[in-house]
Design an enzyme around this catalytic site. Sequence first.
Site, PDB file in Angstrom:
ATOM      1  N   LYS A 127       0.782  -1.076   0.019  1.00  0.00           N
ATOM      2  CA  LYS A 127       0.014  -0.014  -0.028  1.00  0.00           C
ATOM      3  C   LYS A 127       1.079   1.308   0.030  1.00  0.00           C
ATOM      4  O   LYS A 127       0.474   1.930  -0.833  1.00  0.00           O
ATOM      5  CB  LYS A 127      -0.936  -0.008   1.241  1.00  0.00           C
ATOM      6  CG  LYS A 127      -1.963   1.288   1.203  1.00  0.00           C
ATOM      7  CD  LYS A 127      -2.865   1.081   0.091  1.00  0.00           C
ATOM      8  CE  LYS A 127      -3.700   2.574  -0.055  1.00  0.00           C
ATOM      9  NZ  LYS A 127      -4.748   2.423   0.835  1.00  0.00           N
ATOM     10  N   LYS A 167       0.498  10.659   6.036  1.00  0.00           N
ATOM     11  CA  LYS A 167       0.411   9.461   6.826  1.00  0.00           C
ATOM     12  C   LYS A 167       1.198   8.335   5.997  1.00  0.00           C
ATOM     13  O   LYS A 167       2.185   7.672   6.371  1.00  0.00           O
ATOM     14  CB  LYS A 167      -0.621   9.049   7.494  1.00  0.00           C
ATOM     15  CG  LYS A 167      -0.481   7.738   8.192  1.00  0.00           C
ATOM     16  CD  LYS A 167      -1.972   7.378   8.708  1.00  0.00           C
ATOM     17  CE  LYS A 167      -2.562   6.780   7.465  1.00  0.00           C
ATOM     18  NZ  LYS A 167      -3.837   5.839   7.681  1.00  0.00           N
TER      19      LYS A 167
END
Length: 303
Positions: A183, A251
């Site tokens: 990811k 993030k």
Amino acid sequence: MTPLDEETGPSSPADSIRLGVWGLGAMGEPMARHLLTARGSVTVHARRERPALSEAGALWAQTARELAAGTDAVLVMLPDLPQLEEHLDGPDGLLAGIDGRDFLLMIGSTVSPVGVRDLAGRLPDGIRVVDCPVSGGEDGARAGTLSIMLGGEPADTERAAALLAPCGRPVRLGPLGAGAVAKACNQMVVAATILALGEATELAARSDVDPAALWELLAGGYAGSNLLESRRDKLVAGDDSPSGIASYMVKDLRFAADIAAATDTRPALLPALRAAFDEIVERDLGERDIAVTRRFTAERSAD
């Protein structure tokens, strides 16, 4: 890389597993709907009840404990690990509902691979953890065409793949944390692409080139992508109303930087991407859609 396409029909062992979904945001709610349609029964939990899901047949759990007590496996679609960990312990926590049973915890959030391994190491025996972040955005979640990146023990990822197949295409990528690494790689490409698309759109507009005609032409060549197809209209119109908000990328790119450091990788582009998205947040644009990269470019050009 192993595609896992086991069906979740009546003859599948996964059909007997009581499934829950924790987190019903832009991704979690449509995923829960697909799972409910495929299975006929899903238990859900979130900060706020979703009456439409309950009306469709989902069972509502008031607490994390209630969610765990009524399920054998839970898909977590919270923003990050801290939101999960704050509801693990205590009388109403997830662990109280599991109560020593074998349990499958599928973490679909975008998280740190180090963090998810650390969490798994601290959980009681019998709780199996799979990291299963997804890619495809809200469009993919609604369509049931998400790319689902699985990390964990083979038996656990096989079971997770069978459970999550109604939401898209699950692929086992390696041990626990591999999904999170995948990811992070995905988000690096997305960040680079949306930043380039925003800059190119603004550059074209300032050069009296019609951005709509430009992207209609270039979409069929190497510049074309799923992200361009998804965000083209927003970029052309300058519409960055929230969908996949830009601040989440901060993030995600931090996790990518942590992985780079841990693997002695020296990327050239990643630091620039981090600086750009940090600046987007500093300019109070972080709660806008990632198509805000066009507005960001225009503001920087006006400074």
